[in-house]
Each structure stands twice: as structure tokens, then as C-alpha cells.
Design a protein around this motif. Sequence first.
Motif, PDB file in Angstrom:
ATOM      1  N   PRO A  54       0.829  -1.212   0.000  1.00 32.03           N
ATOM      2  CA  PRO A  54       0.000   0.000   0.000  1.00 32.03           C
ATOM      3  C   PRO A  54       0.864   1.263   0.000  1.00 32.03           C
ATOM      4  CG  PRO A  54      -0.825  -1.579   1.599  1.00 32.03           C
ATOM      5  CD  PRO A  54       0.485  -2.110   1.106  1.00 32.03           C
ATOM      6  N   ILE A  55       0.300   2.346  -0.510  1.00 32.14           N
ATOM      7  CA  ILE A  55       1.039   3.590  -0.678  1.00 32.14           C
ATOM      8  C   ILE A  55       1.622   4.108   0.638  1.00 32.14           C
ATOM      9  CG2 ILE A  55      -1.013   5.065  -0.521  1.00 32.14           C
ATOM     10  CD1 ILE A  55       2.054   5.676  -2.799  1.00 32.14           C
ATOM     11  N   ALA A  56       0.905   3.973   1.747  1.00 32.21           N
ATOM     12  CA  ALA A  56       1.420   4.464   3.028  1.00 32.21           C
ATOM     13  C   ALA A  56       2.711   3.727   3.412  1.00 32.21           C
ATOM     14  CB  ALA A  56       0.367   4.314   4.119  1.00 32.21           C
ATOM     15  N   ILE A  57       2.791   2.445   3.095  1.00 29.14           N
ATOM     16  CA  ILE A  57       4.003   1.672   3.379  1.00 29.14           C
ATOM     17  C   ILE A  57       5.126   2.104   2.442  1.00 29.14           C
ATOM     18  CG2 ILE A  57       4.997  -0.648   3.266  1.00 29.14           C
ATOM     19  CD1 ILE A  57       2.391  -1.635   4.567  1.00 29.14           C
ATOM     20  N   GLN A  58       4.801   2.371   1.191  1.00 26.50           N
ATOM     21  CA  GLN A  58       5.815   2.856   0.260  1.00 26.50           C
ATOM     22  C   GLN A  58       6.377   4.203   0.722  1.00 26.50           C
ATOM     23  OE1 GLN A  58       4.688   2.652  -3.946  1.00 26.50           O
ATOM     24  NE2 GLN A  58       3.135   1.118  -3.388  1.00 26.50           N
ATOM     25  N   ILE A  59       5.504   5.070   1.214  1.00 34.24           N
ATOM     26  CA  ILE A  59       5.962   6.374   1.715  1.00 34.24           C
ATOM     27  C   ILE A  59       6.832   6.193   2.952  1.00 34.24           C
ATOM     28  CG2 ILE A  59       5.170   8.526   2.781  1.00 34.24           C
ATOM     29  CD1 ILE A  59       2.732   8.360   0.834  1.00 34.24           C
ATOM     30  N   LEU A  60       6.411   5.329   3.866  1.00 33.18           N
ATOM     31  CA  LEU A  60       7.217   5.065   5.065  1.00 33.18           C
ATOM     32  C   LEU A  60       8.581   4.493   4.687  1.00 33.18           C
ATOM     33  CD1 LEU A  60       7.293   5.223   8.120  1.00 33.18           C
ATOM     34  CD2 LEU A  60       6.094   3.030   8.202  1.00 33.18           C
ATOM     35  N   GLY A 102       1.452   4.118  10.783  1.00 32.28           N
ATOM     36  CA  GLY A 102       1.931   3.981   9.416  1.00 32.28           C
ATOM     37  C   GLY A 102       0.860   4.049   8.355  1.00 32.28           C
ATOM     38  N   ASP A 103      -0.182   4.832   8.566  1.00 33.34           N
ATOM     39  CA  ASP A 103      -1.203   5.004   7.558  1.00 33.34           C
ATOM     40  C   ASP A 103      -1.560   6.483   7.498  1.00 33.34           C
ATOM     41  OD1 ASP A 103      -2.897   4.232   5.531  1.00 33.34           O
ATOM     42  OD2 ASP A 103      -4.266   3.102   6.789  1.00 33.34           O
ATOM     43  N   TRP A 104      -2.432   6.842   6.592  1.00 33.80           N
ATOM     44  CA  TRP A 104      -2.797   8.240   6.442  1.00 33.80           C
ATOM     45  C   TRP A 104      -4.164   8.489   7.072  1.00 33.80           C
ATOM     46  CZ3 TRP A 104      -7.222   9.154   3.618  1.00 33.80           C
ATOM     47  CH2 TRP A 104      -7.673   8.107   2.811  1.00 33.80           C
ATOM     48  N   TYR A 105      -4.353   9.702   7.504  1.00 33.50           N
ATOM     49  CA  TYR A 105      -5.610  10.144   8.107  1.00 33.50           C
ATOM     50  C   TYR A 105      -5.981  11.478   7.506  1.00 33.50           C
ATOM     51  CZ  TYR A 105      -6.136   6.775  11.908  1.00 33.50           C
ATOM     52  OH  TYR A 105      -6.361   5.654  12.634  1.00 33.50           O
ATOM     53  N   LEU A 106      -7.273  11.723   7.376  1.00 27.07           N
ATOM     54  CA  LEU A 106      -7.764  13.024   6.952  1.00 27.07           C
ATOM     55  C   LEU A 106      -8.239  13.793   8.172  1.00 27.07           C
ATOM     56  CD1 LEU A 106      -9.939  12.051   3.837  1.00 27.07           C
ATOM     57  CD2 LEU A 106      -7.653  13.063   3.847  1.00 27.07           C
ATOM     58  N   ARG A 107      -7.902  15.058   8.226  1.00 27.38           N
ATOM     59  CA  ARG A 107      -8.395  15.911   9.303  1.00 27.38           C
ATOM     60  C   ARG A 107      -9.771  16.427   8.876  1.00 27.38           C
ATOM     61  NH1 ARG A 107      -4.759  20.369  11.965  1.00 27.38           N
ATOM     62  NH2 ARG A 107      -4.945  19.155  13.842  1.00 27.38           N
TER      63      ARG A 107
END
Length: 110
Positions: A54-60, A102-107
Motif C-alpha cells: 500500500p502507498i502508506a508503506i511505500q511512503i514510510l 503507518g497510515d494516512w488520516y484526513l483531518r
Amino acid sequence: TNETFRSNFCELHRQVDSGAIQLRYALKNVKLRPALFRYQLDSKTGRIAEVNPPIAIQILDEIARRAQFEWRDSYGVIDSPDGKQTWGEVLSWSIDTYDLNGDWYLRTTE
């Protein structure tokens, strides 16, 4: 549970603050302990997918490469909210328990 897997960064902070270490090298060779959601892992192996994670893991991974820290052997697995919790509560618990989420969140405005 009150168990924590957070690292103590106090000494690193002091070294950066005093100028003993440049900020860009502060995490070099550090093992961070992120929390990953179960849905981010391969459903068959329960591990990080070797191909196309997943993209969040690639970014990390990219942040870890640039900052020269390690994390892939020291992550924790957490579950999505179960209906009695909100995403915000899971996020708060995860960052109180692990070094980062290690994931993304929206405010939102809520």
C-alpha cells in the motif's frame, strides 16, 4: 492495555537541541516501531506485501531510506475501529502505544 512500544527519544532530542547531532541524522540507525493496520498487510501471509505494498508503506519506506532508520522488523499490527471506537480514538491509542501510525488520516471538522 497499558503496554507501550514507544521509543525514548529524549537523549536524541537533547543531542539535536545542543547541536551534537544534525537533525537530518537524528534517526540514523534507529529502529522505529510504527503501528500498521491489519488491512495494510497481505491477507494470506499477514506480512507486508513484497510486491506493490500500500502507498502508506511505500511512503514510510522512502522516509526511512532518506532518514536512514529501520522499521520493517519492528512494527505492530492494529485493527480498524470495531464500532465501539472511532478512527480518531484508534489513531490516538496507536500513537500513544507506538512511535507512529503507518497510515494516512484526513483531518475533518468534527
